[in-house]
Design a protein around this motif. Sequence first.
Motif, mmCIF file in Angstrom:
data_model
loop_
_atom_site.group_PDB
_atom_site.id
_atom_site.type_symbol
_atom_site.label_atom_id
_atom_site.label_comp_id
_atom_site.label_asym_id
_atom_site.label_seq_id
_atom_site.Cartn_x
_atom_site.Cartn_y
_atom_site.Cartn_z
ATOM 1 N N ARG A 194 0.836 -1.200 0.000
ATOM 2 C CA ARG A 194 0.000 0.000 0.000
ATOM 3 C C ARG A 194 0.872 1.253 0.000
ATOM 4 O O ARG A 194 0.615 2.213 -0.721
ATOM 5 N N GLU A 195 1.909 1.245 0.818
ATOM 6 C CA GLU A 195 2.828 2.383 0.858
ATOM 7 C C GLU A 195 3.508 2.591 -0.491
ATOM 8 O O GLU A 195 3.655 3.723 -0.953
ATOM 9 N N ARG A 196 3.911 1.488 -1.124
ATOM 10 C CA ARG A 196 4.525 1.595 -2.452
ATOM 11 C C ARG A 196 3.534 2.144 -3.468
ATOM 12 O O ARG A 196 3.889 2.961 -4.316
ATOM 13 N N ALA A 197 2.292 1.703 -3.395
ATOM 14 C CA ALA A 197 1.274 2.190 -4.323
ATOM 15 C C ALA A 197 1.007 3.679 -4.133
ATOM 16 O O ALA A 197 0.932 4.441 -5.096
ATOM 17 N N VAL A 198 0.898 4.102 -2.877
ATOM 18 C CA VAL A 198 0.666 5.523 -2.582
ATOM 19 C C VAL A 198 1.869 6.348 -3.034
ATOM 20 O O VAL A 198 1.710 7.416 -3.639
ATOM 21 N N SER A 199 3.062 5.857 -2.764
ATOM 22 C CA SER A 199 4.278 6.552 -3.191
ATOM 23 C C SER A 199 4.334 6.661 -4.713
ATOM 24 O O SER A 199 4.680 7.706 -5.263
ATOM 25 N N LEU A 213 1.755 6.592 -6.823
ATOM 26 C CA LEU A 213 0.726 7.546 -7.272
ATOM 27 C C LEU A 213 1.157 8.987 -7.029
ATOM 28 O O LEU A 213 0.894 9.873 -7.842
ATOM 29 N N LYS A 214 1.833 9.213 -5.907
ATOM 30 C CA LYS A 214 2.339 10.555 -5.600
ATOM 31 C C LYS A 214 3.379 10.967 -6.642
ATOM 32 O O LYS A 214 3.345 12.090 -7.161
#
Length: 177
Positions: free
Chosen positions: A10-15, A17-18
Amino acid sequence: MSDAASLSRRERAVSGLKRLGIIFLYFWGLLAVSALHKSLILSESGIHYRQGFAVVNALVLAKIVFVAEELKVGERYEREPLVYAMALKAAVYSVLLVTFEILEEIVVGHFRGKDLAESLSEVGGGTPFGILTTTLLLFFALLPFFGFRELCQVVGEPELHRLLFVKRARLRIVDED
């Protein structure tokens, strides 16, 4: 599956997308100003130019850069001095983006019944000099982009954010402590 593994994804996905969002905003700003400039120049000749595709083109260019970064394009320059790394990455990515632009125009032209010369006329007027000029414009537009990216990797995102967005008076107080 553990919570740590899913949190990591999830953190990788959010990063990701950012990062994609930042790349998109950069290209959107470049393309919007470029379209505005083009419309001003053409309006002097009585030609109306529509600016509606800046958002779509920015998203396409951002996705190309994002995927290329994920594939580690230009990573071999990571150990070079910052100025070389940012210049070489700007050069590699400008050639990559112009290549994709040429391929896109050829494919779109094929479906619209245009020949190769008509399709290429959409990129820098279709001449080798025009395509080179487009590549050079992209190169110089990408220099600050990769400059900030390289600085962020060396200095660290929190420190670079602090240096860029905190008032200088507060920076001096913190640095003197």
